[in-house]
Design a protein around this motif. Structure first.
Motif, PDB file in Angstrom:
ATOM      1  N   MET A 345       0.813  -1.215   0.000  1.00 12.79           N
ATOM      2  CA  MET A 345       0.000   0.000   0.000  1.00 12.79           C
ATOM      3  C   MET A 345       0.848   1.267   0.000  1.00 12.79           C
ATOM      4  SD  MET A 345      -3.258  -0.962   2.445  1.00 12.79           S
ATOM      5  CE  MET A 345      -2.272  -1.677   3.763  1.00 12.79           C
ATOM      6  N   CYS A 394      -4.124   3.721   5.460  1.00 11.65           N
ATOM      7  CA  CYS A 394      -3.906   2.462   4.752  1.00 11.65           C
ATOM      8  C   CYS A 394      -4.168   1.271   5.678  1.00 11.65           C
ATOM      9  CB  CYS A 394      -2.477   2.393   4.231  1.00 11.65           C
ATOM     10  SG  CYS A 394      -2.109   3.473   2.830  1.00 11.65           S
ATOM     11  N   PRO A 419      -5.201   4.180  -1.257  1.00  6.15           N
ATOM     12  CA  PRO A 419      -3.888   4.812  -1.369  1.00  6.15           C
ATOM     13  C   PRO A 419      -3.568   5.307  -2.772  1.00  6.15           C
ATOM     14  CG  PRO A 419      -3.679   2.430  -1.091  1.00  6.15           C
ATOM     15  CD  PRO A 419      -5.103   2.768  -0.830  1.00  6.15           C
TER      16      PRO A 419
END
Length: 444
Positions: A345, A394, A419
């Motif tokens: 992420m 995230c 993200p």
């Protein structure tokens, strides 16, 4: 029978005394204290002899609106100010009464080492509101089942100045117009605790402009139900975390149903006595701590480390973490443990910003931006508050997407996050703390 009666009474009085010394009600301002509350004025200073008060350097003033009750007066300040209360380690609910019967207010609240609890709380003209957050307070002592001290965590010299490890709950009041009417502090022994074990990308960084996702995480969670206990520290490896008795400290406090998040790589991958090989000793050590957590009926969660900011010629993030994220992914599958893939992420997040804009998520600042900072700061590992907040987003989004049991602890007003579409930098708000340093944290 009489002897048993007196023993029971003594035990009850002792319990009541304990509760009284761990629960507090504070009335902020110069008016008459409300019944059951302790009056706090600008002259109430915290010392080693006092159990509560404003930390040295806090510039505050009282305002009396001339009305009765807790809301008739308040304390405010033109810069960040800090209020400390001496309490034993554990989880606490902190209830705040904020606002002004004759004005507006704007207050951001953090605890301990800049741990974000309540982002900007605003009240309209004449509005009074009550807000609650749940905070974990820790010390460095290890105790047995009877409470006797048997050992202690080996903390680093730099940690001795942190606003944790000290049996003192410190609350930072910040923003353009903070107005504090009252505070109530109540022990919370029922909340689920999420213990964080990790390095400088997880720790509660003590000074601006540095920050980590771990210190932003509490602001996304439901108060009273869950507390985040951040035991991460800069420069740590899995081996050092064990040798310094940090895992032992966590296990001494944990109860059944609590969580253990494990995120290590940045320092483990480096040569030296604490080095672990990704697919052998690293995996073996992680599995050891998974087993230790499960033996205590805790729920382990693995977190791959955040990528460093290093772009290739095509605008993609280079993998400086080598095989460690993949080793952790394999471990999660082999042990049937939840995995939050922060490596994946963070890569998406940095690339969405691009090579040029992504510096705004890291500690990149021109010379003389901060006191005693003669050289430019160009750190591609450690985050500023914006980057840290986005990475906490995230973590939260991964918990939701996987529908982990932890998802029930996420506040309902937290919006879904991707993200690949990060929050614009200019939309993120973070009033600077009173603690600032250009000294880089341990680790890289």
């Amino acid at each position: 029978m009489k002897k048993q009666f007196y023993i029971a009474v003594a035990f009850l009085l002792s319990a009541l005394s304990y509760a009284q010394t761990n629960s507090y009600k504070f009335d902020f301002g110069t008016g008459k204290a409300q019944k059951g509350y302790i009056k706090i004025t600008p002259d109430t200073k915290y010392t080693t002899q006092a159990d509560y008060g404003f930390v040295s350097g806090s510039k505050v003033e009282a305002v009396d609106r001339g009305t009765a009750g807790l809301t008739g007066n308040y304390i405010t300040g033109k810069g960040p100010f800090y209020f400390s209360v001496k309490v034993p380690e554990g989880n606490y609910d902190v209830k705040l009464i904020l606002g002004d019967v004759k004005g507006a207010s704007a207050t951001s609240i953090r605890a301990e080492c800049r741990r974000l609890m309540l982002p900007q709380v605003t009240t309209k003209q004449g509005e009074i509101i009550e807000k609650t957050f749940t905070v974990h307070v820790k010390d460095s002592l290890l105790r047995d089942a009877n409470g006797a001290v048997v050992s202690k965590v080996r903390i680093k010299p730099r940690e001795k100045n942190y606003l944790h490890w000290d049996n003192v709950l410190t609350i930072e009041f910040n923003d353009s117009l903070p107005k504090i009417c009252a505070i109530e502090i109540i022990p919370n022994k029922m909340a689920t605790t999420i213990f964080l074990a990790g390095d400088s990308t997880v720790v509660d960084q003590p000074e601006d402009p540095y920050a980590s996702w771990g210190q932003m995480f509490p602001s996304f969670l439901v108060p009273s139900k869950v507390a985040v206990a951040n035991y991460a520290e800069s420069g740590e490896t899995l081996k050092a975390f064990e040798n310094e008795k940090r895992f032992e400290k966590i296990f001494s406090l944990a109860k059944a149903g609590d969580y253990l998040f494990i995120e290590f790589t940045h320092n483990d991958q480096k040569p030296g006595p604490n080095h672990l090989d990704a697919f052998t000793t690293y995996k073996e050590t992680v599995k050891k701590w998974i087993a230790e957590a499960r033996n205590r009926k805790m729920i382990p969660v693995l977190v791959t480390s955040t990528n460093r900011r290093k772009f290739d010629a095509d605008g993609h993030i280079e993998n400086t973490l080598l095989d460690y994220p993949e080793a952790l992914r394999q471990t999660a599958k082999e042990e049937n443990v939840a995995l939050i893939d922060l490596a994946a992420m963070s890569k998406i997040f940095y690339e969405a910003l691009g090579e040029k804009e992504s510096v705004k998520a890291f500690v990149h600042y021109p010379a003389n931006t901060y006191p005693n900072q003669a050289k430019a700061l160009e750190d591609n590992t450690h985050f500023n508050p914006y980057g840290a907040y986005e990475l906490a987003n995230c973590v939260v989004s991964s918990i939701r997407r996987q529908n982990l049991p932890l998802a029930k602890f996420i506040r309902k007003d937290v919006i879904d996050y991707n993200p690949a579409n990060p929050t614009p930098v200019d939309k993120f708000y973070w009033p600077q703390s009173g603690f600032v340093s250009s000294v880089k944290p341990d680790g890289n």
